[in-house]
Motif scaffolding. Structure first.
Motif, PDB file in Angstrom:
ATOM      1  N   UNK A   1      63.911 -40.659  46.155  1.00  0.00           N
ATOM      2  CA  UNK A   1      65.295 -40.263  45.942  1.00  0.00           C
ATOM      3  C   UNK A   1      66.254 -41.233  46.643  1.00  0.00           C
ATOM      4  N   UNK A   2      65.930 -41.655  47.860  1.00  0.00           N
ATOM      5  CA  UNK A   2      66.760 -42.621  48.578  1.00  0.00           C
ATOM      6  C   UNK A   2      66.775 -43.980  47.890  1.00  0.00           C
ATOM      7  N   UNK A   3      65.737 -44.269  47.120  1.00  0.00           N
ATOM      8  CA  UNK A   3      65.647 -45.527  46.374  1.00  0.00           C
ATOM      9  C   UNK A   3      66.172 -45.381  44.950  1.00  0.00           C
ATOM     10  N   UNK A   4      66.889 -44.302  44.692  1.00  0.00           N
ATOM     11  CA  UNK A   4      67.518 -44.036  43.392  1.00  0.00           C
ATOM     12  C   UNK A   4      66.510 -43.836  42.276  1.00  0.00           C
ATOM     13  N   UNK A   5      65.377 -43.206  42.606  1.00  0.00           N
ATOM     14  CA  UNK A   5      64.385 -42.846  41.585  1.00  0.00           C
ATOM     15  C   UNK A   5      64.294 -41.324  41.515  1.00  0.00           C
ATOM     16  N   UNK A   6      64.054 -40.813  40.299  1.00  0.00           N
ATOM     17  CA  UNK A   6      63.858 -39.377  40.116  1.00  0.00           C
ATOM     18  C   UNK A   6      62.612 -38.923  40.862  1.00  0.00           C
ATOM     19  N   UNK A   7      62.615 -37.672  41.291  1.00  0.00           N
ATOM     20  CA  UNK A   7      61.415 -37.035  41.837  1.00  0.00           C
ATOM     21  C   UNK A   7      60.800 -36.258  40.685  1.00  0.00           C
ATOM     22  N   UNK A   8      59.550 -36.565  40.384  1.00  0.00           N
ATOM     23  CA  UNK A   8      58.904 -35.991  39.199  1.00  0.00           C
ATOM     24  C   UNK A   8      57.619 -35.261  39.551  1.00  0.00           C
ATOM     25  N   UNK A   9      57.266 -34.335  38.671  1.00  0.00           N
ATOM     26  CA  UNK A   9      55.976 -33.652  38.741  1.00  0.00           C
ATOM     27  C   UNK A   9      55.140 -34.135  37.558  1.00  0.00           C
ATOM     28  N   UNK A  10      53.867 -34.376  37.780  1.00  0.00           N
ATOM     29  CA  UNK A  10      53.037 -34.871  36.679  1.00  0.00           C
ATOM     30  C   UNK A  10      52.863 -33.828  35.593  1.00  0.00           C
ATOM     31  N   UNK A  11      52.686 -34.324  34.392  1.00  0.00           N
ATOM     32  CA  UNK A  11      52.422 -33.471  33.237  1.00  0.00           C
ATOM     33  C   UNK A  11      51.236 -34.096  32.504  1.00  0.00           C
ATOM     34  N   UNK A  12      50.098 -33.414  32.445  1.00  0.00           N
ATOM     35  CA  UNK A  12      48.905 -34.027  31.869  1.00  0.00           C
ATOM     36  C   UNK A  12      48.994 -34.274  30.373  1.00  0.00           C
ATOM     37  N   UNK A  13      49.941 -33.659  29.689  1.00  0.00           N
ATOM     38  CA  UNK A  13      49.991 -33.804  28.228  1.00  0.00           C
ATOM     39  C   UNK A  13      51.306 -34.385  27.724  1.00  0.00           C
ATOM     40  N   UNK A  14      52.074 -34.989  28.566  1.00  0.00           N
ATOM     41  CA  UNK A  14      53.346 -35.555  28.099  1.00  0.00           C
ATOM     42  C   UNK A  14      54.110 -36.201  29.224  1.00  0.00           C
ATOM     43  N   UNK A  15      55.383 -36.294  29.014  1.00  0.00           N
ATOM     44  CA  UNK A  15      56.266 -36.928  29.987  1.00  0.00           C
ATOM     45  C   UNK A  15      56.328 -36.109  31.269  1.00  0.00           C
ATOM     46  N   UNK A  16      56.416 -36.793  32.410  1.00  0.00           N
ATOM     47  CA  UNK A  16      56.555 -36.088  33.686  1.00  0.00           C
ATOM     48  C   UNK A  16      57.829 -35.245  33.699  1.00  0.00           C
TER      49      UNK A  16
ATOM     50  N   UNK B   1      61.994 -33.194  38.642  1.00  0.00           N
ATOM     51  CA  UNK B   1      62.317 -32.088  39.545  1.00  0.00           C
ATOM     52  C   UNK B   1      63.701 -32.271  40.161  1.00  0.00           C
ATOM     53  N   UNK B   2      63.981 -33.506  40.577  1.00  0.00           N
ATOM     54  CA  UNK B   2      65.282 -33.840  41.160  1.00  0.00           C
ATOM     55  C   UNK B   2      65.702 -35.181  40.579  1.00  0.00           C
ATOM     56  N   UNK B   3      66.827 -35.188  39.896  1.00  0.00           N
ATOM     57  CA  UNK B   3      67.347 -36.420  39.311  1.00  0.00           C
ATOM     58  C   UNK B   3      67.883 -37.338  40.408  1.00  0.00           C
ATOM     59  N   UNK B   4      67.755 -38.626  40.206  1.00  0.00           N
ATOM     60  CA  UNK B   4      68.273 -39.598  41.164  1.00  0.00           C
ATOM     61  C   UNK B   4      69.779 -39.446  41.356  1.00  0.00           C
ATOM     62  N   UNK B   5      70.469 -38.881  40.371  1.00  0.00           N
ATOM     63  CA  UNK B   5      71.919 -38.682  40.469  1.00  0.00           C
ATOM     64  C   UNK B   5      72.300 -37.546  41.416  1.00  0.00           C
TER      65      UNK B   5
ATOM     66  N   UNK C   1      73.582 -38.726  45.290  1.00  0.00           N
ATOM     67  CA  UNK C   1      74.988 -39.120  45.437  1.00  0.00           C
ATOM     68  C   UNK C   1      75.955 -37.948  45.248  1.00  0.00           C
ATOM     69  N   UNK C   2      75.630 -37.042  44.337  1.00  0.00           N
ATOM     70  CA  UNK C   2      76.484 -35.872  44.132  1.00  0.00           C
ATOM     71  C   UNK C   2      76.479 -34.976  45.375  1.00  0.00           C
ATOM     72  N   UNK C   3      75.300 -34.778  45.964  1.00  0.00           N
ATOM     73  CA  UNK C   3      75.208 -33.962  47.177  1.00  0.00           C
ATOM     74  C   UNK C   3      75.951 -34.631  48.330  1.00  0.00           C
ATOM     75  N   UNK C   4      75.834 -35.954  48.414  1.00  0.00           N
ATOM     76  CA  UNK C   4      76.543 -36.675  49.465  1.00  0.00           C
ATOM     77  C   UNK C   4      78.057 -36.576  49.256  1.00  0.00           C
ATOM     78  N   UNK C   5      78.512 -36.665  48.025  1.00  0.00           N
ATOM     79  CA  UNK C   5      79.942 -36.522  47.738  1.00  0.00           C
ATOM     80  C   UNK C   5      80.440 -35.144  48.173  1.00  0.00           C
ATOM     81  N   UNK C   6      79.672 -34.114  47.880  1.00  0.00           N
ATOM     82  CA  UNK C   6      80.037 -32.760  48.311  1.00  0.00           C
ATOM     83  C   UNK C   6      80.093 -32.687  49.835  1.00  0.00           C
ATOM     84  N   UNK C   7      79.100 -33.282  50.482  1.00  0.00           N
ATOM     85  CA  UNK C   7      79.050 -33.300  51.946  1.00  0.00           C
ATOM     86  C   UNK C   7      80.268 -34.027  52.509  1.00  0.00           C
ATOM     87  N   UNK C   8      80.586 -35.187  51.928  1.00  0.00           N
ATOM     88  CA  UNK C   8      81.708 -35.981  52.421  1.00  0.00           C
ATOM     89  C   UNK C   8      83.034 -35.251  52.210  1.00  0.00           C
ATOM     90  N   UNK C   9      83.152 -34.521  51.114  1.00  0.00           N
ATOM     91  CA  UNK C   9      84.377 -33.773  50.846  1.00  0.00           C
ATOM     92  C   UNK C   9      84.572 -32.661  51.873  1.00  0.00           C
TER      93      UNK C   9
END
Length: 134
Positions: free
Chosen positions: A30-45, A48-52, A55-63
């Protein structure tokens, strides 16, 4: 024992070494701007937490927290001033409106109103220096 493992409840998983390792790696992702994902054995991961979200949480914190020393602005000024075309420089330029000359124009505006004051002080300083010899 079954070939399929039972899911470990969230609270219990974080109490395990595997859970702590996953947490550490996920935070780094997440700090490296990558999504946090859970594996899916039959398709796309599954994301769980988008890389976006960080920054949104930090903006809320800063506000919610005052920055009386204008640290964010100082960071932006320094990054824009460097003109090194790094990712941070490009983000800083975007943050100040997209024009890399915005901060320089502001500086010019703050200084030009004092030009005559500077000239007068400089002339007086030069006069005193000539008269007194220091």
């Amino acid at each position: 024992m079954s070939a399929l493992r039972k899911p470990i409840p969230e609270d219990d998983f974080l109490e395990t070494q595997a859970g702590q390792d996953w947490l550490s790696e996920s935070v780094d992702d997440l700090l490296s701007r990558r999504d946090v994902e859970a594996p899916n054995p039959v398709g796309r991961n599954q994301v769980l937490v988008s890389a976006d979200h960080l920054p949104e949480a930090l903006a809320d914190h800063m506000a919610a927290h005052a920055d009386p020393d204008h640290c964010i602005e100082k960071i932006l000024i320094e990054l824009v001033r460097r003109e090194d075309d790094s990712l941070l420089h490009r983000w800083a330029v975007r943050a100040v409106g997209g024009d890399p000359l915005t901060v320089r124009s502001m500086a010019v505006g703050l200084i030009t109103v004092h030009a005559n004051e500077y000239r007068d002080a400089k002339c007086e300083s030069d006069r005193v220096e000539l008269e007194c010899g220091f």
